[in-house]
Scaffold this motif. Structure first.
Motif, PDB file in Angstrom:
ATOM      1  N   LEU A 215       0.745  -1.228   0.067  1.00  0.00           N
ATOM      2  CA  LEU A 215       0.030   0.019   0.108  1.00  0.00           C
ATOM      3  C   LEU A 215       0.859   1.375  -0.012  1.00  0.00           C
ATOM      4  CD1 LEU A 215      -2.916  -0.975   2.609  1.00  0.00           C
ATOM      5  CD2 LEU A 215      -2.664  -1.358  -0.192  1.00  0.00           C
ATOM      6  N   ARG A 216       0.453   2.013  -0.728  1.00  0.00           N
ATOM      7  CA  ARG A 216       1.092   3.632  -1.003  1.00  0.00           C
ATOM      8  C   ARG A 216       0.312   4.647  -0.422  1.00  0.00           C
ATOM      9  NH1 ARG A 216       5.661   3.183  -4.556  1.00  0.00           N
ATOM     10  NH2 ARG A 216       6.095   1.063  -5.071  1.00  0.00           N
ATOM     11  N   LEU A 217       0.948   5.779  -0.503  1.00  0.00           N
ATOM     12  CA  LEU A 217       0.279   6.899   0.049  1.00  0.00           C
ATOM     13  C   LEU A 217      -1.270   7.091  -0.253  1.00  0.00           C
ATOM     14  CD1 LEU A 217       0.578   9.573   1.847  1.00  0.00           C
ATOM     15  CD2 LEU A 217       1.134  10.649  -0.044  1.00  0.00           C
ATOM     16  N   TYR A 218      -1.407   6.900  -1.533  1.00  0.00           N
ATOM     17  CA  TYR A 218      -2.728   7.214  -2.099  1.00  0.00           C
ATOM     18  C   TYR A 218      -3.643   5.959  -1.971  1.00  0.00           C
ATOM     19  CZ  TYR A 218      -1.854  11.529  -4.249  1.00  0.00           C
ATOM     20  OH  TYR A 218      -1.544  13.064  -4.498  1.00  0.00           O
ATOM     21  N   ASP A 219      -3.291   5.114  -1.144  1.00  0.00           N
ATOM     22  CA  ASP A 219      -4.240   4.025  -0.720  1.00  0.00           C
ATOM     23  C   ASP A 219      -4.814   4.351   0.547  1.00  0.00           C
ATOM     24  OD1 ASP A 219      -3.962   1.739  -2.693  1.00  0.00           O
ATOM     25  OD2 ASP A 219      -1.980   2.037  -2.334  1.00  0.00           O
ATOM     26  N   PHE A 220      -4.366   5.408   1.078  1.00  0.00           N
ATOM     27  CA  PHE A 220      -4.819   5.610   2.600  1.00  0.00           C
ATOM     28  C   PHE A 220      -5.721   7.102   2.551  1.00  0.00           C
ATOM     29  CE2 PHE A 220      -1.104   3.224   2.886  1.00  0.00           C
ATOM     30  CZ  PHE A 220      -1.359   2.375   4.289  1.00  0.00           C
ATOM     31  N   CYS A 221      -6.518   7.027   3.287  1.00  0.00           N
ATOM     32  CA  CYS A 221      -7.560   8.217   3.564  1.00  0.00           C
ATOM     33  C   CYS A 221      -6.875   9.438   4.537  1.00  0.00           C
ATOM     34  CB  CYS A 221      -8.805   7.921   4.408  1.00  0.00           C
ATOM     35  SG  CYS A 221      -8.462   7.561   6.118  1.00  0.00           S
ATOM     36  N   PRO A 222      -7.326  10.507   4.359  1.00  0.00           N
ATOM     37  CA  PRO A 222      -6.457  11.770   4.899  1.00  0.00           C
ATOM     38  C   PRO A 222      -6.983  11.806   6.275  1.00  0.00           C
ATOM     39  CG  PRO A 222      -8.257  12.399   3.768  1.00  0.00           C
ATOM     40  CD  PRO A 222      -8.258  11.160   3.288  1.00  0.00           C
ATOM     41  N   ILE A 223      -6.058  12.447   6.995  1.00  0.00           N
ATOM     42  CA  ILE A 223      -6.575  12.769   8.423  1.00  0.00           C
ATOM     43  C   ILE A 223      -7.451  14.177   8.283  1.00  0.00           C
ATOM     44  CG2 ILE A 223      -5.724  13.640  10.683  1.00  0.00           C
ATOM     45  CD1 ILE A 223      -2.944  11.998  10.012  1.00  0.00           C
ATOM     46  N   SER A 224      -8.489  14.188   8.914  1.00  0.00           N
ATOM     47  CA  SER A 224      -9.462  15.261   8.696  1.00  0.00           C
ATOM     48  C   SER A 224     -10.075  15.769   9.915  1.00  0.00           C
ATOM     49  CB  SER A 224     -10.678  14.651   7.551  1.00  0.00           C
ATOM     50  OG  SER A 224     -10.140  14.329   6.529  1.00  0.00           O
ATOM     51  N   LEU A 291     -24.007   2.107  -2.023  1.00  0.00           N
ATOM     52  CA  LEU A 291     -23.228   1.431  -0.981  1.00  0.00           C
ATOM     53  C   LEU A 291     -22.419   2.256  -0.554  1.00  0.00           C
ATOM     54  CD1 LEU A 291     -22.818  -1.122   0.962  1.00  0.00           C
ATOM     55  CD2 LEU A 291     -21.295  -2.027  -0.855  1.00  0.00           C
ATOM     56  N   GLU A 292     -22.170   2.708   0.858  1.00  0.00           N
ATOM     57  CA  GLU A 292     -21.212   3.184   1.331  1.00  0.00           C
ATOM     58  C   GLU A 292     -20.339   2.456   2.360  1.00  0.00           C
ATOM     59  OE1 GLU A 292     -20.247   7.072   1.447  1.00  0.00           O
ATOM     60  OE2 GLU A 292     -21.083   6.736  -0.681  1.00  0.00           O
ATOM     61  N   VAL A 293     -19.147   2.307   2.060  1.00  0.00           N
ATOM     62  CA  VAL A 293     -18.091   1.475   2.808  1.00  0.00           C
ATOM     63  C   VAL A 293     -17.181   2.158   3.307  1.00  0.00           C
ATOM     64  CG1 VAL A 293     -18.832  -0.738   1.602  1.00  0.00           C
ATOM     65  CG2 VAL A 293     -16.682   0.519   0.925  1.00  0.00           C
ATOM     66  N   HIS A 294     -16.547   1.886   4.565  1.00  0.00           N
ATOM     67  CA  HIS A 294     -15.551   2.324   5.378  1.00  0.00           C
ATOM     68  C   HIS A 294     -14.083   2.133   4.658  1.00  0.00           C
ATOM     69  CE1 HIS A 294     -14.461   3.670   9.374  1.00  0.00           C
ATOM     70  NE2 HIS A 294     -13.270   3.087   9.231  1.00  0.00           N
ATOM     71  N   ASP A 295     -13.548   2.859   3.674  1.00  0.00           N
ATOM     72  CA  ASP A 295     -12.581   2.604   2.867  1.00  0.00           C
ATOM     73  C   ASP A 295     -11.159   3.389   3.618  1.00  0.00           C
ATOM     74  OD1 ASP A 295     -13.889   4.890   2.137  1.00  0.00           O
ATOM     75  OD2 ASP A 295     -12.483   5.054   0.293  1.00  0.00           O
ATOM     76  N   MET A 296     -10.899   3.000   4.750  1.00  0.00           N
ATOM     77  CA  MET A 296      -9.804   3.794   5.585  1.00  0.00           C
ATOM     78  C   MET A 296      -8.549   3.567   4.615  1.00  0.00           C
ATOM     79  SD  MET A 296      -8.757   3.660   9.677  1.00  0.00           S
ATOM     80  CE  MET A 296      -7.336   4.652  10.103  1.00  0.00           C
ATOM     81  N   SER A 336     -19.954   9.130  -2.055  1.00  0.00           N
ATOM     82  CA  SER A 336     -19.597  10.628  -1.438  1.00  0.00           C
ATOM     83  C   SER A 336     -18.170  11.085  -1.783  1.00  0.00           C
ATOM     84  CB  SER A 336     -19.850  10.466  -0.049  1.00  0.00           C
ATOM     85  OG  SER A 336     -18.972   9.189   0.337  1.00  0.00           O
ATOM     86  N   GLY A 337     -17.421   9.879  -2.282  1.00  0.00           N
ATOM     87  CA  GLY A 337     -15.892  10.077  -2.229  1.00  0.00           C
ATOM     88  C   GLY A 337     -15.324   9.062  -1.170  1.00  0.00           C
ATOM     89  N   GLY A 338     -16.113   8.476  -0.505  1.00  0.00           N
ATOM     90  CA  GLY A 338     -15.599   7.512   0.444  1.00  0.00           C
ATOM     91  C   GLY A 338     -14.793   8.228   1.600  1.00  0.00           C
ATOM     92  N   LEU A 339     -14.140   7.541   2.660  1.00  0.00           N
ATOM     93  CA  LEU A 339     -13.296   8.199   3.558  1.00  0.00           C
ATOM     94  C   LEU A 339     -12.021   8.577   2.772  1.00  0.00           C
ATOM     95  CD1 LEU A 339     -15.124   6.484   5.213  1.00  0.00           C
ATOM     96  CD2 LEU A 339     -13.265   5.823   6.725  1.00  0.00           C
ATOM     97  N   LYS A 340     -11.870   7.886   1.656  1.00  0.00           N
ATOM     98  CA  LYS A 340     -10.568   8.194   0.810  1.00  0.00           C
ATOM     99  C   LYS A 340     -10.351   9.512   0.332  1.00  0.00           C
ATOM    100  CE  LYS A 340      -6.712   7.208  -1.429  1.00  0.00           C
ATOM    101  NZ  LYS A 340      -6.613   8.789  -1.326  1.00  0.00           N
TER     102      LYS A 340
END
Length: 395
Positions: A215-224, A291-296, A336-340
């Protein structure tokens, strides 16, 4: 404002009342200067203004906070009740790590369905961007078992291990994970409240710095930073106004010690929560339109698609590869764009997922609107330590 007709309400204590969501709002996600209390009040105020319910009719308030101490304040629920002017409503804080948002909604649903109250407000929020990435990651990883934490295990490292196992076990291309990120960023462009509103491509994902291989940087959601709120009402007592029906909501826990799980690529909490909510709602995976899923992390989107029965084990990456989860696909995922892309203020995320579904089901999602009568959300705590699944439908 339209008031609920108390004469038509089911008597207190009557079990199994139908529950509706009659108002929804969220703040912009991303770096904010406001305090946590101010963020919660912003979403709560907008939600109450969105609903056909008088402020004085809110008798329960459930405030989600992750327990991560990103910004500490005791007595937060009572303070928010004061800020919103809903005294003497019963007010309590709910903590279930990153599934705290859905947990607060679940408590609101139970209070109304059981006849304990008529109107309940669920608000979740977090302020995190004032902390360094290392500090925030350390707090998030506090959910890991002490034996794992002592060995330097973090939630991102679990994600990397799981992604590696999944790709190798199911012969999935690395590009499938990248396409999850690309798709969610594309969806986030149409969400004015999203933290990241810019498109990316597969090459950008694959060329970004490694965080937890593969996993690389763009596989992770931001801190918000941010907050979201929902107003739940006894459906039989609602007189007028837009609303959606809560078909069902259910939660489950999984094996806390990740290294003791039989299979890293299966999230039992998601599977169990999904089965329970389908049964409670009288629905199947085929009924879900959005569907909205938790894509942290990108890998979590694939695991939840499989855990919820949308795809067979080891097959969800094929949906992504053929664009089935895009806004115009067979099953739009994370419109929504997801968590990502939308962002992940920890305790706000589970509420924000349902805000998105509410907007979709009443037809006010704007440029991200899809054709949906039934929507489902899955909010995950930790790395699958727990999960809450919710199904909503248009009236």
């Amino acid at each position: 404002m339209t008031r609920i007709d108390s004469a038509s309400a089911t008597p207190a204590g009557a079990p199994g009342r139908n529950v509706a969501i009659a108002g929804a709002a969220m703040t912009p996600f991303g770096p904010r200067e406001a305090s946590l209390l101010e963020l919660l009040a912003e979403a709560g105020t907008d939600c109450l203004a969105d609903a056909p319910i008088g402020t004085d009719e809110v008798d329960h308030l459930f405030v989600a906070r992750s327990g991560g101490a990103y910004e500490g304040q005791s007595g937060l629920a009572a303070a928010l009740a004061g800020e919103l002017g809903i005294r003497p409503a019963h007010a309590v804080a709910i903590e279930q790590t990153s599934s705290s948002g859905a947990a607060a909604v679940y408590e609101a649903w139970k209070a109304i369905a059981s006849g304990t109250c008529e109107v309940a407000l669920a608000v979740g929020g977090e302020r995190m961007t004032h902390l360094s990435t290392a500090t925030a990651t350390d707090i998030v990883s506090g959910i890991t078992h002490p034996a794992e934490y002592r060995h330097g295990i973090t939630i991102p490292s679990f994600a990397g291990l799981t992604a590696r196992r999944y790709l190798e076990r199911y012969d999935a291309p690395r590009t499938a994970l990248a396409k999850v990120a690309v798709k969610n960023h594309a969806h986030g462009v149409a969400n004015p409240k999203a933290h990241f509103r810019r498109e990316i491509d597969v090459e950008t994902v694959l060329d970004s710095p490694v965080v937890a291989d593969p996993l690389r940087l763009y596989d992770f959601c931001p801190i918000s930073d941010g907050s979201a709120a929902l107003l739940l009402v006894a459906e039989s007592a609602l007189d007028g106004g837009e609303h959606v029906h809560v078909d069902g909501i259910a939660g489950a826990t999984g094996t806390h010690v990740v290294h003791e799980r039989d299979d890293l690529t299966a999230m039992s909490a998601v599977v169990d929560a999904g089965r329970r909510v389908y049964d409670r709602a009288g629905r199947t995976p085929d009924d879900i339109d959005a569907l909205e899923v938790h894509d942290m992390f990108t890998i979590l989107e694939l695991l939840q698609l499989e855990g919820l029965g949308v795809a067979d084990r080891g097959e969800s990456w094929r949906l992504v590869e053929r664009n089935a989860t895009e806004r115009g696909g067979e099953l739009p995922v994370n419109t929504s764009g997801g968590l990502k892309s939308k962002g992940h203020p920890i305790a706000a995320s589970g509420v924000a997922q349902l805000v998105e579904l509410y907007d979709q089901l009443i037809g006010r999602a704007g440029d991200r609107q899809v054709d949906a009568d039934v929507g489902m959300a899955c909010n995950v705590g930790g790395f699958g330590n727990c999960a809450i699944a919710t199904i909503l439908s248009a009236p």
